[in-house]
Scaffold this motif. Sequence first.
Motif, mmCIF file in Angstrom:
data_model
loop_
_atom_site.group_PDB
_atom_site.id
_atom_site.type_symbol
_atom_site.label_atom_id
_atom_site.label_comp_id
_atom_site.label_asym_id
_atom_site.label_seq_id
_atom_site.Cartn_x
_atom_site.Cartn_y
_atom_site.Cartn_z
ATOM 1 N N CYS A 20 -40.983 -46.416 51.663
ATOM 2 C CA CYS A 20 -42.086 -45.598 51.173
ATOM 3 C C CYS A 20 -43.183 -45.502 52.241
ATOM 4 C CB CYS A 20 -42.628 -46.223 49.886
ATOM 5 S SG CYS A 20 -44.144 -45.495 49.285
ATOM 6 N N ASN A 57 -39.170 -42.116 51.513
ATOM 7 C CA ASN A 57 -38.953 -41.644 50.149
ATOM 8 C C ASN A 57 -39.921 -40.487 49.879
ATOM 9 O OD1 ASN A 57 -38.522 -44.744 50.123
ATOM 10 N ND2 ASN A 57 -37.483 -44.076 48.268
ATOM 11 N N SER A 71 -39.337 -39.702 44.575
ATOM 12 C CA SER A 71 -38.478 -40.880 44.762
ATOM 13 C C SER A 71 -39.284 -42.170 44.636
ATOM 14 C CB SER A 71 -37.782 -40.796 46.122
ATOM 15 O OG SER A 71 -36.980 -41.910 46.371
ATOM 16 N N GLN A 83 -39.215 -45.439 41.632
ATOM 17 C CA GLN A 83 -39.076 -46.860 41.959
ATOM 18 C C GLN A 83 -39.930 -47.737 41.061
ATOM 19 O OE1 GLN A 83 -40.015 -47.363 46.109
ATOM 20 N NE2 GLN A 83 -37.982 -46.729 46.767
ATOM 21 N N ASP A 103 -32.423 -41.529 45.266
ATOM 22 C CA ASP A 103 -32.885 -42.902 45.062
ATOM 23 C C ASP A 103 -32.572 -43.804 46.247
ATOM 24 O OD1 ASP A 103 -33.947 -42.250 42.588
ATOM 25 O OD2 ASP A 103 -32.153 -42.853 41.492
#
Length: 162
Positions: free
Chosen positions: A35, A62, A66, A70, A103
Motif C-alpha cells: 500500500c 494496491n 484494493s 484489506q 487482492d
Amino acid sequence: MSYAQPGFETKICPPEQLAARAAQLTRPLVFTNGCFDILHRGHVTYLAQAAALGATMVVALNTDASVKRQGKGDDRPVNVLEDRLAVMASLGCVSLVTWFDEDTPLQRILECRPEILVKGGDWPVDRIVGCQEVRGWGGSVHSIPFIHQKSTTALLEKIRRL
C-alpha cells in the motif's frame, strides 16, 4: 516562466505497459508490492534493502479499492493512488512503479518476471504471493526483517492523539 515536469513521473507505469517496460530494465529485477500509504522510515529502509538485492526494482501499489478491501480502516488509504505513485516514483531506488486492483499482485509479478521477489519481515517466505512462480523460473524470494518498528497504522494513531 514554465517549469519542467519532474523526471520521476516517467517511472509511473500503467499495468498494460509493465511487461514491455520491465523487459527493458537491467536484470536482475527485484519486485515488491504494498500500500505504502504514508511513507515512513521503515518503508524507505525496506525499499533500499530490497533494491540492493538486484540491479533494478519494480514496486506495485494496491489501488485505493484494493487497500479498502484489506480492512485497514474506513479512512485508508489516506493518500490516493495517484499521490502514492508519485511519492514512490520519486525514490532513487525505484525503477518503475505500477499498480494492481486485485487482492494480490500476482498478475504484475507474472508480467515482469522478476528474478527476486521481496516482502517485509511480517511475511513468511512461503506465504508471499508469487513465491512458487518466481522460484519456478529460477528466482529467489526474500522476507526482509524490519530494522525500524514503524507502521502507518501506528503513525495515524499517534496523529489522532495530538
